[in-house]
Design a protein around this motif. Sequence first.
Motif, PDB file in Angstrom:
ATOM      1  N   GLN A   1      -4.545   2.732   3.600  1.00 37.13           N
ATOM      2  CA  GLN A   1      -5.486   2.260   2.588  1.00 37.13           C
ATOM      3  C   GLN A   1      -5.177   2.879   1.234  1.00 37.13           C
ATOM      4  O   GLN A   1      -5.249   2.204   0.190  1.00 37.13           O
ATOM      5  CB  GLN A   1      -6.918   2.594   3.015  1.00 37.13           C
ATOM      6  CG  GLN A   1      -7.989   2.120   2.038  1.00 37.13           C
ATOM      7  CD  GLN A   1      -8.023   0.611   1.903  1.00 37.13           C
ATOM      8  OE1 GLN A   1      -8.014  -0.092   2.914  1.00 37.13           O
ATOM      9  NE2 GLN A   1      -8.060   0.109   0.680  1.00 37.13           N
ATOM     10  N   GLY A   2      -4.803   4.179   1.230  1.00 38.85           N
ATOM     11  CA  GLY A   2      -4.445   4.823  -0.031  1.00 38.85           C
ATOM     12  C   GLY A   2      -3.210   4.210  -0.666  1.00 38.85           C
ATOM     13  O   GLY A   2      -3.144   4.066  -1.905  1.00 38.85           O
ATOM     14  N   SER A   3      -2.235   3.855   0.133  1.00 35.84           N
ATOM     15  CA  SER A   3      -1.028   3.229  -0.411  1.00 35.84           C
ATOM     16  C   SER A   3      -1.352   1.873  -1.036  1.00 35.84           C
ATOM     17  O   SER A   3      -0.809   1.503  -2.091  1.00 35.84           O
ATOM     18  CB  SER A   3       0.020   3.062   0.694  1.00 35.84           C
ATOM     19  OG  SER A   3       0.439   4.325   1.181  1.00 35.84           O
ATOM     20  N   TRP A   4      -2.230   1.124  -0.414  1.00 34.23           N
ATOM     21  CA  TRP A   4      -2.611  -0.163  -0.984  1.00 34.23           C
ATOM     22  C   TRP A   4      -3.381   0.021  -2.300  1.00 34.23           C
ATOM     23  O   TRP A   4      -3.164  -0.728  -3.263  1.00 34.23           O
ATOM     24  CB  TRP A   4      -3.461  -0.945   0.013  1.00 34.23           C
ATOM     25  CG  TRP A   4      -4.017  -2.215  -0.557  1.00 34.23           C
ATOM     26  CD1 TRP A   4      -5.318  -2.493  -0.823  1.00 34.23           C
ATOM     27  CD2 TRP A   4      -3.276  -3.371  -0.945  1.00 34.23           C
ATOM     28  NE1 TRP A   4      -5.458  -3.743  -1.352  1.00 34.23           N
ATOM     29  CE2 TRP A   4      -4.199  -4.312  -1.430  1.00 34.23           C
ATOM     30  CE3 TRP A   4      -1.915  -3.696  -0.922  1.00 34.23           C
ATOM     31  CZ2 TRP A   4      -3.815  -5.565  -1.903  1.00 34.23           C
ATOM     32  CZ3 TRP A   4      -1.535  -4.949  -1.393  1.00 34.23           C
ATOM     33  CH2 TRP A   4      -2.472  -5.862  -1.877  1.00 34.23           C
ATOM     34  N   ASP A   5      -4.249   1.007  -2.373  1.00 31.68           N
ATOM     35  CA  ASP A   5      -4.971   1.267  -3.615  1.00 31.68           C
ATOM     36  C   ASP A   5      -3.999   1.646  -4.739  1.00 31.68           C
ATOM     37  O   ASP A   5      -4.169   1.216  -5.895  1.00 31.68           O
ATOM     38  CB  ASP A   5      -5.989   2.392  -3.407  1.00 31.68           C
ATOM     39  CG  ASP A   5      -7.116   1.982  -2.467  1.00 31.68           C
ATOM     40  OD1 ASP A   5      -7.319   0.763  -2.273  1.00 31.68           O
ATOM     41  OD2 ASP A   5      -7.780   2.888  -1.917  1.00 31.68           O
ATOM     42  N   GLN A   6      -2.975   2.436  -4.429  1.00 33.95           N
ATOM     43  CA  GLN A   6      -1.996   2.823  -5.454  1.00 33.95           C
ATOM     44  C   GLN A   6      -1.181   1.611  -5.910  1.00 33.95           C
ATOM     45  O   GLN A   6      -0.849   1.484  -7.091  1.00 33.95           O
ATOM     46  CB  GLN A   6      -1.087   3.918  -4.904  1.00 33.95           C
ATOM     47  CG  GLN A   6      -1.798   5.250  -4.757  1.00 33.95           C
ATOM     48  CD  GLN A   6      -0.871   6.341  -4.250  1.00 33.95           C
ATOM     49  OE1 GLN A   6       0.148   6.072  -3.629  1.00 33.95           O
ATOM     50  NE2 GLN A   6      -1.240   7.585  -4.504  1.00 33.95           N
TER      51      GLN A   6
END
Length: 237
Positions: A221-226
């Motif tokens: 999820q963090g990678s998608w937000d970045q």
Amino acid sequence: MEQPIPTPPKDQEQREIFARVWQRVMAGREAACPLPWGQAPEAQAAPEEQAAPEAPQPDQPDRPGPAPEAAASQPEGEAQPALPVLRAPGRPRSDFPQPAGVLGPGCEESVPLLQSLIRRELADGREYQTLARRAGGQPGRVLAALAGEKKRRAKALSAACFLITGARYWPEGTPCPPVTSYLGTLRRRFHREQEAMAAYLAGAEATEDPCLRALFQDHAQGSWDQACRLRALVEMY
């Protein structure tokens, strides 16, 4: 006009008849009877017998003793059974992870993936730092924040690797590709974040460890937000 009060007779028998008639006719005015002895003979009844004084009771103890039934049911010298101790119910077993060896030896097959992701996160963080110094202003602050998130993510992966193997994995000299074009590097970073998200999701599907699965899903999820923030930076130009 009030009638005159008759004079009572002097004879004893007549006095008694007079008194009875007075009591029957003049009810409520007995105090006005002219008889020298006051009220009628019926009213001069003998005073009520006084209640006989109660017999003195023996001194009673300060505290009442046990009831006869209770005393009979408790034989002398027999100890009373102890009351059961009520304890708070324990937590349901379902609250705890069921698979044995959480972040333990059972997760050793995930160690190579963890080490690969640690190297990736450290290299990406250094690249974001380089981009932040080149961009400056608001874009530079966004890229610097991305670099800090990459380092924190690498620390979380390293902690999981240590809990599984007992050895800390933190490569220091992880290289990053050179930045030749600012917009071109942002485009490459956007695709790299999507690749990182796919790697984290694959790791979550491959492991049966609940803690490791939650870690991979959170980082995906963090990678998608970045990636979404990188797209917003590209849209500024």
